[in-house]
Each structure stands twice: as structure tokens, then as C-alpha cells.
Write an enzyme that holds these catalytic residues in place. Sequence first.
Site, mmCIF file in Angstrom:
data_model
loop_
_atom_site.group_PDB
_atom_site.id
_atom_site.type_symbol
_atom_site.label_atom_id
_atom_site.label_comp_id
_atom_site.label_asym_id
_atom_site.label_seq_id
_atom_site.Cartn_x
_atom_site.Cartn_y
_atom_site.Cartn_z
ATOM 1 N N LYS A 22 3.340 31.682 2.851
ATOM 2 C CA LYS A 22 4.773 31.868 3.117
ATOM 3 C C LYS A 22 5.321 30.727 3.983
ATOM 4 C CE LYS A 22 6.128 35.731 5.373
ATOM 5 N NZ LYS A 22 6.904 35.425 6.589
ATOM 6 N N SER A 23 4.629 30.399 5.055
ATOM 7 C CA SER A 23 5.110 29.335 5.944
ATOM 8 C C SER A 23 5.245 28.016 5.190
ATOM 9 C CB SER A 23 4.132 29.129 7.109
ATOM 10 O OG SER A 23 4.132 30.246 7.946
ATOM 11 N N GLY A 95 12.712 35.824 9.449
ATOM 12 C CA GLY A 95 12.926 35.046 10.671
ATOM 13 C C GLY A 95 12.741 33.562 10.429
ATOM 14 N N SER A 168 5.521 28.929 19.462
ATOM 15 C CA SER A 168 6.258 29.378 18.282
ATOM 16 C C SER A 168 6.439 28.235 17.300
ATOM 17 C CB SER A 168 7.626 29.932 18.670
ATOM 18 O OG SER A 168 8.431 30.052 17.509
ATOM 19 N N GLN A 170 8.079 28.487 14.634
ATOM 20 C CA GLN A 170 9.464 28.490 14.130
ATOM 21 C C GLN A 170 10.352 27.659 15.032
ATOM 22 O OE1 GLN A 170 10.398 32.662 13.752
ATOM 23 N NE2 GLN A 170 9.270 32.841 11.834
ATOM 24 N N ASP A 321 0.255 36.874 13.102
ATOM 25 C CA ASP A 321 0.700 37.849 12.094
ATOM 26 C C ASP A 321 -0.405 38.807 11.650
ATOM 27 O OD1 ASP A 321 3.245 36.786 12.121
ATOM 28 O OD2 ASP A 321 2.804 35.350 10.520
ATOM 29 N N LYS A 348 8.542 40.765 16.546
ATOM 30 C CA LYS A 348 8.325 40.437 15.131
ATOM 31 C C LYS A 348 9.235 41.331 14.275
ATOM 32 C CE LYS A 348 5.444 37.124 15.788
ATOM 33 N NZ LYS A 348 5.895 35.741 15.509
HETATM 34 C C1 S3P Z 1 6.035 31.428 11.250
HETATM 35 C C2 S3P Z 1 5.736 31.442 12.581
HETATM 36 C C3 S3P Z 1 5.384 32.671 13.321
HETATM 37 C C4 S3P Z 1 5.016 33.806 12.373
HETATM 38 C C5 S3P Z 1 5.949 33.920 11.213
HETATM 39 C C6 S3P Z 1 5.971 32.626 10.416
HETATM 40 C C7 S3P Z 1 6.392 30.148 10.634
HETATM 41 O O1 S3P Z 1 6.495 33.058 14.087
HETATM 42 O O2 S3P Z 1 4.982 35.027 13.068
HETATM 43 O O3 S3P Z 1 5.559 34.965 10.370
HETATM 44 O O4 S3P Z 1 6.411 30.046 9.392
HETATM 45 O O5 S3P Z 1 6.672 29.207 11.382
HETATM 46 P P1 S3P Z 1 6.747 32.436 15.564
HETATM 47 O O6 S3P Z 1 7.038 30.996 15.399
HETATM 48 O O7 S3P Z 1 7.910 33.185 16.114
HETATM 49 O O8 S3P Z 1 5.462 32.717 16.311
#
Ligand code: S3P
Length: 441
Positions: A22-23, A95, A168, A170, A321, A348
Site C-alpha cells: 500500500k505505501s 491517512g 512518521s 507520512q 501497522d 491510527k
Molecule cells: C504509512 C505510514 C504509517 C503507517 C501507514 C502507512 C505510509 O503511518 O501506519 O499505514 O505509507 O507512510 P505514520 O507515518 O503515521 O506512522
Amino acid sequence: MTRLHSRSVARLEGRVAVPGDKSISHRALMLAALATGESRIAGLLESEDVMATAAALRAMGVEIEKRGEDAWRVHGVGVGGLASPADVIDCGNSGTTARLLMGLLASQPLHAVLSGDASLRRRPMGRVMRPLAEFGAVFEARDGEYLPLLVRGTAAPLAVDYRLPVASAQVKSAILLAALNTPGTTMVREPVPARDHSERMLAAAGAAIDVATEDGERLIRVSGERELAPLDLGVPGDISSAAFPIVAALLAPAGHVRIVDVGVNPTRTGLLDALAAMGAEIVVSNRREAGGEPVADLEIAGGQALHGTDFDPALAPRMIDEYPVLFVAAACAEGASRFSGLSELRVKESDRIATMAAGLAAAGVRVEEQADGLVIEGCGGPVPGGARVATRLDHRIAMAFLVLGLCAREPVAIDDARPIATSFPGFVALMNRLGARIAAH
Ligand code: S3P
């Protein structure tokens, strides 16, 4: 609402591939959108979250189409080439879509309103707004930091030097994306490294990116206003999705499961270390590189006796996760497991500490909720079960409890299976192909 339940199994058996990461899928679409020319992406995760990113980019003028079985084409508009969307962008449950898009929008003179579902509208955005405001972007958010949120990007972005206050990926990625259209060199300092897919993919696209270690921190430098080359990428299987069949296979009394083509980037493999600390043996074979990411096959034999342990909080950024399904493993293990340092789990898709504690207790597991963790008294085998669990719009909670039901004396039901489609379409079919008994309730 789709209610499902699962019941105990004697064995799980087979060879499967889980859907794309997914990321990596979100990032591939976004970087391809900014590239000059046409990118090709194979193995893209076709889940609701990733399709929310695709729809947002289309609304900003990017052509994205699926050609044939497994080939997505993205016609990049070039760095700085996005257009303001004509309507509110619906990020759904995602998110990553919301936070990374905020980065894309921040350093261009764009105007956009982002919203999402009830879960996403409860999640904090201030952690992304603060660094992006330093570039010069302006935000107006409900109650200061919640969606719906208006972003006004800036025509004259300033490079920033930012130390991440929380681990993080993200937040880090939002800053790196904003840096691409910003003159000068943006610096991100990461005291605790989070997943590095953005850095790897930016390097592959020819961005001016440099990663070093300075005073024990990761220091990432990006010089902006450079063209990005189109991507030709195969997305590996998502280890965060593989986590569910991995734990299910370990807990099954017998059998053997092989999961092929799983991304094993070291910033993502904390679950394998956590399970090893519980006594699990998972064989990692056929290691190779694909699209700048390490990939391997994972083999799990059933009937393994797991024991509880005190989990090192330093594992958290590498498996953030995977805690819901690790809590399930702890519930079936012998002895107590103690988890701490997990306050991020409270923000989350749901409050994963509270949601898991409530569901495990309903299934007859002794569990103590703490501010930043849980203590779980393992049942040393199947849990009592016989519960219906509230999943609170959280895909990983839904899948974790369906795994728990495979190792429970009475079935475990979940109130709403729909969120599973945000990350793992085909989860139920894949699990049942291995021999699981997951059905409508
Ligand atoms: C993600 C980062 C994580 C993870 C999310 C996907 C990403 O969140 O929990 O499911 O793709 O960068 P955080 O950056 O808030 O830890």
C-alpha cells in the site's frame, strides 16, 4: 455492514501471493504524477485507499489508466504541474492519501479542500501542517487540525530544515514531496527511521536526494525544482497484508504456508523479529531486489508453540501497522506479553490499543489496557472466542479478529468487514483458499 465470522481450523496449507504494498502504491502514483513522461506500474494495490489517491491525482489533472491485466499507466504532468481540483477531495479512510497530498499541494499555488470518512476525520493533521506551513503553505482545518481541511499552497516555497518529532513516514514523505517543487535544499532529520520507500523511489526517479547519518540521526536532503524521470516499477507484496496469513499459519495446529514476492524492506520487517522473539520460526528465502526494494518468499509451518515476552518498543516504527495481529498472536501464546511505547496506535484508523483491548476481552482474553500499550495474558492455545467485535472502520482490526477466530474455541465475529477493502481486497478468499473458515455471519 457486512458481518463475518471465523472458526477454528486444524491446518492451513498452500502457496499464495498477497496484493501489492500500500505505501509503495501510493508513492508510485504520486511520483509518477510528477514525472515528465509516462510511467508504468505493475502490481499496484487496487484497494480503496490507493484508488482514493488515484482519484485525487486525476482531479488535479493527471491521466491515470489501467491497461491490460496488471499495467497501470500514469501520464506525469511534471514537478509543479498539478492543477487545483474542482471539488472537495475525498480521501476516504486513507491517512496516507491525505497527508502525502498535503505535501504535494503545499509548494504549488493550489487550492484544495480535503475530507474523508468518519475515521479519517478524527485523525490528527497538525503533525503535517506544521512542517508544511514552514514552506509557506496555509491551512484551515476543523478544530485546528482535523479534516475537512483547506490547503492553500504557496507560489514561493522556502526550503525547510525539519526534525521529525514523531517517527512518521507520512510526515517525512509529505515534506519530501513538498521539497520537490521548492528551490534550494530541504532537510529532514529523522531521530528514529521510519519506512524509507519515498527515499528509494525518489532516488530511482533521478531526484536530487541524499541520505546520510549525522549525530546518530538520518539526514535526508532533497534539492528541488529538478525533473523526475518516469517510473517502470513492479510493486512487491505488502508485508503488512502478509502479516495476517503469517500469524494465522503459525497459530494453526498443522500445515505449511508459503507467501511469495513479499516486500522485506528492513524498515518494515519488525513483525518477523517480534514473532521470532516469541519463538516462531519463519523461513525467508529467495531474497532478491525488485524496483529498488528487497523482496523474498516467506514460509511458515503450523503447530509452532509461541511464548509471550516483553516487546521492545524500539520495534514499533518497523511494524507499526502489525500490532493488531501481533496482539492476536500474544493472546494465543503461552504466558504474558507486555507492550509499551505504542501511543501512536491511538491515532491510527481507530484507537488500536482501545479497540484491540475491548475485542480481546470480549473474546475471553485477559488484557490490561495501559496509556501506551497492553498487557496480554496468553491462553497458551485457542482463546475462548464466542464474541462479536466492533471494528470501528479499521481494516486491520477486522482482519486481526478474523485471524483470532481461527484459533478460538467458539467463533469470533466482526461487525463490519467493509474496511478490509481499503488495504486487502481478496483477504477472505485468500485465507479460505489456505483452509480458513471465514464466512458471512
Ligand atoms: C504509512 C505510514 C504509517 C503507517 C501507514 C502507512 C505510509 O503511518 O501506519 O499505514 O505509507 O507512510 P505514520 O507515518 O503515521 O506512522
